[in-house]
Design an enzyme around this catalytic site. Structure first.
Site, PDB file in Angstrom:
ATOM      1  CD  GLU A 338      -3.057  -0.823   2.318  1.00 35.55           C
ATOM      2  OE1 GLU A 338      -3.005   0.211   3.002  1.00 35.55           O
ATOM      3  OE2 GLU A 338      -3.944  -1.687   2.445  1.00 35.55           O
ATOM      4  CG  HIS A 341      -1.552   2.842   5.348  1.00 35.28           C
ATOM      5  ND1 HIS A 341      -2.858   2.728   5.791  1.00 35.28           N
ATOM      6  CD2 HIS A 341      -0.781   2.798   6.474  1.00 35.28           C
ATOM      7  CE1 HIS A 341      -2.853   2.619   7.124  1.00 35.28           C
ATOM      8  NE2 HIS A 341      -1.607   2.655   7.551  1.00 35.28           N
TER       9      HIS A 341
HETATM   10 ZN   LIG Z   1      -4.700   3.123   4.922  1.00 33.22          ZN
END
Ligand SMILES: [Zn+2]
Length: 372
Positions: A338, A341
């Protein structure tokens, strides 16, 4: 001015009582009078003493601070007309209140001559915090005229409470410790805060870091909102990116337990549970519920190909963030890559994790697996 003040102080000391009460307001007022009337300072110091004794004789029912406060106004008004001979009057009349005032004048003159800090006051001296909480006392160093009021903060046990250079105390682990502020100019002048840290029920801190992953959940009622320190750090990072011609922004910050619950359910319906667990946390397990995580820009793998991501990956640690779920980290973090993030850890810890090249789980030696 200093020479005169010292001479005055010497005269006053002859009659000054040896019992001296600390009286900060008096000190502050005396100092204010001296500073406010800079041009005719020699007169001012003498006048303020004289007026104080007059007030006390004529209005003995007044509290010391009131008398001094009133006399300050009078002194300021009458500076130009009063004669400096007044110092002798003052020396002839002695009362408890006057003693405090004359002593304050003396202390002020003494402090001014050495330029040192003589006292530190804090807005609190005892504090009880839950892990992860912050609190910062307001510091007042005296005398007001001290040129260097720099502070040096230390903690007797950083595994219990940390403190930064501004005096912001962060509760880390259960126990008690003492946080001390010293004057940089006069290191033997200190003030102390007794800190008690209690465990935050239902929260898991490892090495002072709040953990939310597949192994460690947050209570459903843990609802702190976005962490102000993390938000400020993001704002700093965003401003720095803007200077580089890059645009980063928060797409998703704090998420409550209930919000995450709805989100996860939707993903399970869309992808099935096994697949949803790769990219979406079950309620209570989302790092977004800590208020310390942000998703940036486009929540999509294509974000990894942007200049913004390249810059964030190289610099986010400088602002206290890490890329929390890096490429090829799924086995240890529990989540697929990710790039969008980031997790706030504070500058010191983020640098250590970044330098280690490890995921947070590897860095702390913990795992991230649902028990079922
Ligand atoms: Zn997140």
């Amino acid at each position: 001015m200093k020479r005169f003040a010292a001479a005055l102080a010497a005269v006053l000391m002859l009659t000054a009582c040896t019992q001296v009460e600390e009286n900060i307001p008096v000190m502050a007022e005396t100092s204010a009078v001296t500073e406010d009337t800079d041009a005719s300072v020699d007169v001012t110091t003498a006048v303020s003493s004289e007026i104080v004794s007059e007030e006390i004789t004529s209005e003995t029912e007044l509290e010391t601070s009131e008398a001094v406060s009133e006399s300050e106004t009078t002194a300021a008004e009458e500076v130009q007309t009063e004669a400096p001979a007044a110092a002798e009057n003052s020396a002839e009349e002695t009362s408890a209140a006057e003693t405090t005032t004359t002593e304050a004048v003396y202390e002020d003159a003494q402090a001014e001559s050495t330029g040192t800090v003589t006292g530190i006051e804090l807005t609190f001296y005892d504090v009880t915090l839950s892990q992860g909480e912050h609190k910062m006392p307001i510091v007042t160093m005296s005398p007001e005229s001290a040129p260097d009021k720099s502070e040096i903060w230390t903690s007797s046990d950083e595994s219990i409470a940390k403190v930064d250079g501004l005096g912001n105390i962060t509760a880390v682990g259960e126990g008690t410790c003492v946080v001390t502020v010293a004057s940089a100019a006069s290191p033997n002048v200190t003030a102390k805060v007794n800190v008690t840290v209690k465990a935050a029920p239902g929260l898991t801190y490892i090495g002072g870091i709040l953990i939310a992953n597949k192994t460690y959940a947050l209570p459903a009622d843990y609802n702190p909102g976005v962490d102000p320190e993390a938000q400020a750090a993001f704002d700093d990072m965003q401003a720095a990116a803007t200077k580089e011609g890059l645009n980063i922004y928060v797409s998703s910050g704090f998420r409550s337990y209930e919000y995450q619950s709805g989100l996860y359910d939707r993903y399970v319906q869309r992808s099935g549970k096994a697949e949803a667990d790769r990219y979406s946390a079950r309620p209570g397990h989302s790092e977004h519920q800590t208020g310390l995580a942000f998703d940036m820009n486009t929540i999509d793998i294509s974000f990894a190909d942007t200049d913004e991501y390249v810059w964030v990956k190289a610099h986010c640690w400088e602002y206290g963030f890490i890329i929390r779920y890096p490429e090829d980290g799924e086995d240890v973090t529990g989540y697929m890559y990710e790039p969008w993030h980031i997790r706030y850890l504070g500058k010191e810890t983020a640098k250590k994790v970044y330098d280690s090249g490890l995921t947070l789980e590897e860095y702390l030696g913990i795992d991230s697996k649902y028990s079922e």
